[in-house]
Design a protein around this motif. Structure first.
Motif, short mmCIF file in Angstrom:
data_model
loop_
_atom_site.label_atom_id
_atom_site.label_comp_id
_atom_site.label_asym_id
_atom_site.label_seq_id
_atom_site.Cartn_x
_atom_site.Cartn_y
_atom_site.Cartn_z
N GLN A 75 31.49 52.67 12.30
CA GLN A 75 31.24 53.17 10.95
C GLN A 75 31.55 52.11 9.89
O GLN A 75 30.85 52.03 8.89
CB GLN A 75 32.05 54.45 10.69
N TRP A 76 32.58 51.31 10.12
CA TRP A 76 32.87 50.23 9.17
C TRP A 76 31.68 49.28 9.09
O TRP A 76 31.30 48.85 8.00
CB TRP A 76 34.13 49.47 9.61
N VAL A 77 31.10 48.94 10.23
CA VAL A 77 29.95 48.02 10.26
C VAL A 77 28.76 48.66 9.55
O VAL A 77 28.09 48.01 8.73
CB VAL A 77 29.60 47.62 11.71
N ILE A 78 28.50 49.92 9.81
CA ILE A 78 27.36 50.61 9.19
C ILE A 78 27.56 50.73 7.69
O ILE A 78 26.67 50.39 6.90
CB ILE A 78 27.16 52.00 9.83
N LEU A 79 28.72 51.23 7.28
CA LEU A 79 28.97 51.47 5.86
C LEU A 79 29.01 50.18 5.04
O LEU A 79 28.67 50.18 3.86
CB LEU A 79 30.26 52.26 5.67
N SER A 80 29.41 49.10 5.66
CA SER A 80 29.47 47.81 4.96
C SER A 80 28.12 47.11 4.88
O SER A 80 28.00 46.10 4.19
CB SER A 80 30.50 46.90 5.63
N ARG A 81 27.13 47.63 5.60
CA ARG A 81 25.75 47.14 5.54
C ARG A 81 25.64 45.64 5.86
O ARG A 81 24.90 44.89 5.23
CB ARG A 81 25.11 47.46 4.19
N TYR A 82 26.39 45.22 6.86
CA TYR A 82 26.37 43.82 7.26
C TYR A 82 24.99 43.35 7.72
O TYR A 82 24.63 42.20 7.51
CB TYR A 82 27.40 43.56 8.36
N GLN A 83 24.24 44.24 8.32
CA GLN A 83 22.89 43.88 8.79
C GLN A 83 22.00 43.44 7.63
O GLN A 83 21.05 42.70 7.82
CB GLN A 83 22.28 45.07 9.55
N HIS A 84 22.32 43.90 6.42
CA HIS A 84 21.49 43.63 5.24
C HIS A 84 22.16 42.65 4.29
O HIS A 84 21.78 42.55 3.12
CB HIS A 84 21.18 44.95 4.53
N THR A 85 23.14 41.92 4.78
CA THR A 85 23.87 40.93 3.98
C THR A 85 23.50 39.54 4.49
O THR A 85 23.41 39.34 5.70
CB THR A 85 25.39 41.15 4.13
N PRO A 86 23.27 38.59 3.60
CA PRO A 86 22.95 37.24 4.07
C PRO A 86 24.06 36.70 4.98
O PRO A 86 25.25 36.81 4.67
CB PRO A 86 22.85 36.42 2.78
N ALA A 87 23.65 36.11 6.08
CA ALA A 87 24.61 35.60 7.07
C ALA A 87 25.55 34.56 6.46
O ALA A 87 26.74 34.52 6.80
CB ALA A 87 23.87 35.02 8.26
N ALA A 88 25.05 33.75 5.54
CA ALA A 88 25.90 32.73 4.92
C ALA A 88 27.06 33.36 4.16
O ALA A 88 28.18 32.84 4.18
CB ALA A 88 25.06 31.86 3.98
N GLU A 89 26.80 34.50 3.52
CA GLU A 89 27.88 35.20 2.81
C GLU A 89 28.90 35.77 3.79
O GLU A 89 30.11 35.71 3.54
CB GLU A 89 27.31 36.32 1.95
N LEU A 90 28.41 36.32 4.89
CA LEU A 90 29.32 36.86 5.91
C LEU A 90 30.20 35.76 6.48
O LEU A 90 31.42 35.93 6.62
CB LEU A 90 28.53 37.54 7.02
N LEU A 91 29.60 34.63 6.80
CA LEU A 91 30.35 33.52 7.37
C LEU A 91 31.38 32.99 6.38
O LEU A 91 32.52 32.71 6.75
CB LEU A 91 29.41 32.40 7.80
#
Length: 151
Positions: A75-91
């Motif tokens: 749920q944390w992964v879903i609610l944080s919408r990581y799939q729709h966030t640029p990978a560079a920002e995540l890294l």
């Protein structure tokens, strides 16, 4: 804790040097229903950093043992919408957050390493064990990201 900090720094280097070999499409690829993409794994690692950072601080502030409460990782992964966030920002977020954790671990008094932490099932560990487990978890997922097929 210096050895743990060193391993954590090394993992961040491996991840940062490897992630550029993947396109945004490859990073967003979901290998199978119910499995995370590389971006979602990065997000999961951010969530793990947030939860463990809190634990590393609270174990020094609260009376022993610190109760380790679980969190709903999916749920944390879903609610944080990581799939729709640029990978560079995540890294970048993952890297900066873990650099802060490195500073925290490097400056822990040696006596803090033996602070007791207890899981909701009654299993008791030390703060050092918790830090080692955190790095092993990160290591597992870093190599999963690097080796996960991308369709």
């Amino acid at each position: 804790m210096q050895d743990i900090s060193h391993r954590l720094r090394k993992l961040l280097g491996v991840l940062n040097s490897s992630i550029d070999t993947f396109s945004e499409t490859e990073l967003a690829y979901t290998p199978a229903p119910g499995q995370w993409s590389k971006k979602e794994i990065l997000g999961h690692l951010i969530d793990s950093a947030a939860n463990n950072h809190r634990r590393f601080v609270l174990s020094q502030l609260e009376p022993e043992p610190l109760l380790i409460t679980p969190y709903d990782q999916d749920q944390w992964v879903i609610l944080s919408r990581y799939q729709h966030t640029p990978a560079a920002e995540l890294l970048q977020l993952l890297t900066l957050y873990n650099r802060q954790i490195v500073r925290l671990l490097e400056n822990l008094p040696e006596s803090a390493a033996t602070q007791r932490c207890e899981f909701d099932n009654g299993y008791s560990v030390t703060l050092r064990w918790l830090a080692e487990d955190y790095v092993m978890h990160l290591e597992h997922h870093v190599y999963q990201i690097i080796n996960l097929t991308s369709g």
